[in-house]
Design a protein around this motif. Structure first.
Motif, PDB file in Angstrom:
ATOM      1  N   GLY A 128      -0.696 -11.893 -17.967  1.00 18.11           N
ATOM      2  CA  GLY A 128      -0.122 -11.043 -19.003  1.00 18.11           C
ATOM      3  C   GLY A 128      -0.951  -9.811 -19.309  1.00 18.11           C
ATOM      4  N   ALA A 129      -1.039  -9.518 -20.607  1.00 13.91           N
ATOM      5  CA  ALA A 129      -1.748  -8.323 -21.069  1.00 13.91           C
ATOM      6  C   ALA A 129      -3.236  -8.388 -20.752  1.00 13.91           C
ATOM      7  CB  ALA A 129      -1.525  -8.133 -22.566  1.00 13.91           C
ATOM      8  N   THR A 130      -3.774  -9.587 -20.696  1.00 10.92           N
ATOM      9  CA  THR A 130      -5.190  -9.733 -20.358  1.00 10.92           C
ATOM     10  C   THR A 130      -5.442  -9.214 -18.951  1.00 10.92           C
ATOM     11  OG1 THR A 130      -5.257 -11.726 -21.723  1.00 10.92           O
ATOM     12  CG2 THR A 130      -7.105 -11.366 -20.244  1.00 10.92           C
ATOM     13  N   TRP A 131      -4.549  -9.564 -18.027  1.00 12.85           N
ATOM     14  CA  TRP A 131      -4.671  -9.064 -16.645  1.00 12.85           C
ATOM     15  C   TRP A 131      -4.436  -7.559 -16.607  1.00 12.85           C
ATOM     16  CZ3 TRP A 131      -6.257  -8.929 -11.912  1.00 12.85           C
ATOM     17  CH2 TRP A 131      -5.566  -8.198 -10.936  1.00 12.85           C
ATOM     18  N   LYS A 132      -3.429  -7.104 -17.322  1.00 12.72           N
ATOM     19  CA  LYS A 132      -3.036  -5.690 -17.274  1.00 12.72           C
ATOM     20  C   LYS A 132      -4.178  -4.762 -17.710  1.00 12.72           C
ATOM     21  CE  LYS A 132       1.121  -3.470 -17.110  1.00 12.72           C
ATOM     22  NZ  LYS A 132       1.829  -3.378 -15.890  1.00 12.72           N
ATOM     23  N   GLY A 133      -4.947  -5.142 -18.682  1.00  8.25           N
ATOM     24  CA  GLY A 133      -6.016  -4.291 -19.185  1.00  8.25           C
ATOM     25  C   GLY A 133      -7.397  -4.666 -18.688  1.00  8.25           C
ATOM     26  N   SER A 134      -7.475  -5.536 -17.699  1.00 11.38           N
ATOM     27  CA  SER A 134      -8.787  -6.064 -17.277  1.00 11.38           C
ATOM     28  C   SER A 134      -9.508  -5.153 -16.282  1.00 11.38           C
ATOM     29  CB  SER A 134      -8.613  -7.451 -16.644  1.00 11.38           C
ATOM     30  OG  SER A 134      -7.963  -7.338 -15.402  1.00 11.38           O
ATOM     31  N   GLY A 135     -10.813  -5.262 -16.299  1.00 11.96           N
ATOM     32  CA  GLY A 135     -11.644  -4.588 -15.316  1.00 11.96           C
ATOM     33  C   GLY A 135     -11.428  -5.178 -13.935  1.00 11.96           C
ATOM     34  N   GLU A 136     -11.092  -6.454 -13.864  1.00 15.34           N
ATOM     35  CA  GLU A 136     -10.826  -7.103 -12.586  1.00 15.34           C
ATOM     36  C   GLU A 136      -9.631  -6.444 -11.890  1.00 15.34           C
ATOM     37  OE1 GLU A 136     -11.443  -8.645 -15.415  1.00 15.34           O
ATOM     38  OE2 GLU A 136     -12.822 -10.326 -15.072  1.00 15.34           O
ATOM     39  N   ARG A 137      -8.591  -6.114 -12.670  1.00 19.20           N
ATOM     40  CA  ARG A 137      -7.411  -5.452 -12.105  1.00 19.20           C
ATOM     41  C   ARG A 137      -7.778  -4.066 -11.591  1.00 19.20           C
ATOM     42  NH1 ARG A 137      -3.410  -1.970 -14.384  1.00 19.20           N
ATOM     43  NH2 ARG A 137      -1.493  -2.046 -13.184  1.00 19.20           N
ATOM     44  N   ARG A 138      -8.504  -3.290 -12.402  1.00 14.86           N
ATOM     45  CA  ARG A 138      -8.896  -1.935 -11.982  1.00 14.86           C
ATOM     46  C   ARG A 138      -9.765  -1.986 -10.731  1.00 14.86           C
ATOM     47  NH1 ARG A 138      -9.236  -1.670 -17.509  1.00 14.86           N
ATOM     48  NH2 ARG A 138     -11.500  -1.914 -17.506  1.00 14.86           N
ATOM     49  N   HIS A 139     -10.703  -2.924 -10.692  1.00 18.51           N
ATOM     50  CA  HIS A 139     -11.584  -3.053  -9.521  1.00 18.51           C
ATOM     51  C   HIS A 139     -10.771  -3.429  -8.279  1.00 18.51           C
ATOM     52  CE1 HIS A 139     -15.244  -3.667  -7.283  1.00 18.51           C
ATOM     53  NE2 HIS A 139     -14.856  -4.885  -6.953  1.00 18.51           N
ATOM     54  N   THR A 140      -9.847  -4.360  -8.426  1.00 24.92           N
ATOM     55  CA  THR A 140      -9.008  -4.785  -7.299  1.00 24.92           C
ATOM     56  C   THR A 140      -8.152  -3.628  -6.805  1.00 24.92           C
ATOM     57  OG1 THR A 140      -8.986  -7.056  -8.133  1.00 24.92           O
ATOM     58  CG2 THR A 140      -7.283  -6.462  -6.538  1.00 24.92           C
ATOM     59  N   LEU A 141      -7.579  -2.844  -7.709  1.00 24.21           N
ATOM     60  CA  LEU A 141      -6.762  -1.695  -7.306  1.00 24.21           C
ATOM     61  C   LEU A 141      -7.600  -0.641  -6.574  1.00 24.21           C
ATOM     62  CD1 LEU A 141      -4.411  -1.326 -10.421  1.00 24.21           C
ATOM     63  CD2 LEU A 141      -3.859  -2.280  -8.157  1.00 24.21           C
ATOM     64  N   ARG A 142      -8.849  -0.443  -7.003  1.00 20.93           N
ATOM     65  CA  ARG A 142      -9.739   0.482  -6.278  1.00 20.93           C
ATOM     66  C   ARG A 142     -10.018  -0.026  -4.866  1.00 20.93           C
ATOM     67  NH1 ARG A 142     -12.321   0.919 -11.374  1.00 20.93           N
ATOM     68  NH2 ARG A 142     -13.824  -0.681 -10.769  1.00 20.93           N
ATOM     69  N   LEU A 143     -10.242  -1.335  -4.731  1.00 20.12           N
ATOM     70  CA  LEU A 143     -10.485  -1.913  -3.408  1.00 20.12           C
ATOM     71  C   LEU A 143      -9.239  -1.802  -2.523  1.00 20.12           C
ATOM     72  CD1 LEU A 143     -12.578  -5.092  -4.275  1.00 20.12           C
ATOM     73  CD2 LEU A 143     -13.377  -3.005  -3.158  1.00 20.12           C
ATOM     74  N   ILE A 144      -8.066  -1.994  -3.099  1.00 20.98           N
ATOM     75  CA  ILE A 144      -6.815  -1.851  -2.338  1.00 20.98           C
ATOM     76  C   ILE A 144      -6.683  -0.420  -1.826  1.00 20.98           C
ATOM     77  CG2 ILE A 144      -4.291  -1.782  -2.566  1.00 20.98           C
ATOM     78  CD1 ILE A 144      -4.547  -4.248  -4.428  1.00 20.98           C
ATOM     79  N   ALA A 145      -6.958   0.551  -2.687  1.00 19.59           N
ATOM     80  CA  ALA A 145      -6.878   1.958  -2.276  1.00 19.59           C
ATOM     81  C   ALA A 145      -7.895   2.255  -1.171  1.00 19.59           C
ATOM     82  CB  ALA A 145      -7.112   2.866  -3.475  1.00 19.59           C
ATOM     83  N   GLU A 146      -9.095   1.708  -1.299  1.00 18.22           N
ATOM     84  CA  GLU A 146     -10.112   1.931  -0.269  1.00 18.22           C
ATOM     85  C   GLU A 146      -9.723   1.271   1.050  1.00 18.22           C
ATOM     86  OE1 GLU A 146     -14.918   1.344   0.499  1.00 18.22           O
ATOM     87  OE2 GLU A 146     -14.079   0.858  -1.467  1.00 18.22           O
ATOM     88  N   ALA A 147      -9.152   0.078   0.998  1.00 13.19           N
ATOM     89  CA  ALA A 147      -8.710  -0.606   2.218  1.00 13.19           C
ATOM     90  C   ALA A 147      -7.616   0.191   2.911  1.00 13.19           C
ATOM     91  CB  ALA A 147      -8.212  -2.019   1.886  1.00 13.19           C
ATOM     92  N   ARG A 148      -6.703   0.761   2.143  1.00 15.05           N
ATOM     93  CA  ARG A 148      -5.632   1.572   2.732  1.00 15.05           C
ATOM     94  C   ARG A 148      -6.181   2.858   3.349  1.00 15.05           C
ATOM     95  NH1 ARG A 148      -1.356   0.200  -1.994  1.00 15.05           N
ATOM     96  NH2 ARG A 148      -0.419  -1.595  -0.957  1.00 15.05           N
ATOM     97  N   ARG A 149      -7.147   3.499   2.677  1.00 18.93           N
ATOM     98  CA  ARG A 149      -7.771   4.708   3.245  1.00 18.93           C
ATOM     99  C   ARG A 149      -8.491   4.382   4.543  1.00 18.93           C
ATOM    100  NH1 ARG A 149      -9.079   5.800  -2.056  1.00 18.93           N
ATOM    101  NH2 ARG A 149     -11.164   4.935  -1.795  1.00 18.93           N
ATOM    102  N   LEU A 150      -9.184   3.257   4.560  1.00 17.98           N
ATOM    103  CA  LEU A 150      -9.907   2.840   5.761  1.00 17.98           C
ATOM    104  C   LEU A 150      -8.936   2.617   6.917  1.00 17.98           C
ATOM    105  CD1 LEU A 150     -12.818   2.037   6.666  1.00 17.98           C
ATOM    106  CD2 LEU A 150     -12.177  -0.306   6.156  1.00 17.98           C
ATOM    107  N   ALA A 151      -7.815   1.956   6.638  1.00 16.64           N
ATOM    108  CA  ALA A 151      -6.831   1.673   7.688  1.00 16.64           C
ATOM    109  C   ALA A 151      -6.102   2.927   8.142  1.00 16.64           C
ATOM    110  CB  ALA A 151      -5.825   0.640   7.196  1.00 16.64           C
TER     111      ALA A 151
END
Length: 186
Positions: free
Chosen positions: A152-175
């Motif tokens: 829920g809202a805990t996930w939506k506003g979490s640092g874990e979500r932001r960090h994961t989204l940054r890693l996803i963006a980096e993985a896509r740039r790498l590929a």
């Protein structure tokens, strides 16, 4: 070609793309002084260049041999760019091999343990995305495997979500072509 089988079509990198390729201008390609018994792992020719990837103990040598005009002596060509130090180190290793000096693995040409683990994580993230995983799935299976999933809202506003989204963006740039930076040791 990334999808090619490396046993049938090994990577023969351009010196412009990979600074650990030693460029040798020579009048006679067969006269390059190499230790006896050194067998090429890959051997490919084009009209203007001859590429070799060779094993010497635990070391790998990547050579790009170019024909020099008659009257010129053999020389190493080292491009002056931001990878000049890596090019010089590769040329030094080549010179040591031509003198028969045993070499260990080239640590300057391989990523650190931290960088290897990060690249492995990014590849795992990219593979999981291709398999249909979402950001929350990735966060709590790959990025934060010991943490309980947030909802829920805990996930939506979490640092874990932001960090994961940054890693996803980096993985896509790498590929999408960022992997080429790995060859330049950036």
């Amino acid at each position: 070609m990334p999808d090619a089988d490396p046993r049938r079509t090994p990577a023969l990198w351009s010196p412009l793309a990979s600074p650990d390729v030693v460029v040798v201008a020579t009048r006679d390609i067969a006269a390059i002084p190499l230790p006896p018994g050194l067998e090429p792992l890959a051997n490919e020719s084009s009209p203007t260049e001859h590429h070799l990837v060779m094993a010497y103990g635990a070391a790998r040598l990547r050579l790009c041999l170019r024909a020099a005009p008659s009257g010129f002596s053999d020389c190493l060509i080292i491009q002056h760019d931001r990878s000049a130090a890596t090019r010089l180190a590769a040329a030094t290793r080549f010179e040591r091999v031509t003198r028969g000096i045993r070499l260990g693995p080239d640590r300057s040409a391989s990523p650190s343990a931290y960088r290897r683990s990060r690249l492995a994580l990014l590849l795992s993230i990219h593979d999981a995305l291709d398999a249909g995983a979402g950001p929350r799935d990735l966060a709590f299976s790959l990025v934060f495997p010991r943490q309980h999933p947030l909802v829920g809202a805990t996930w939506k506003g979490s640092g874990e979500r932001r960090h994961t989204l940054r890693l996803i963006a980096e993985a896509r740039r790498l590929a999408n072509g960022g992997y080429r930076k790995l060859l330049r040791h950036d």
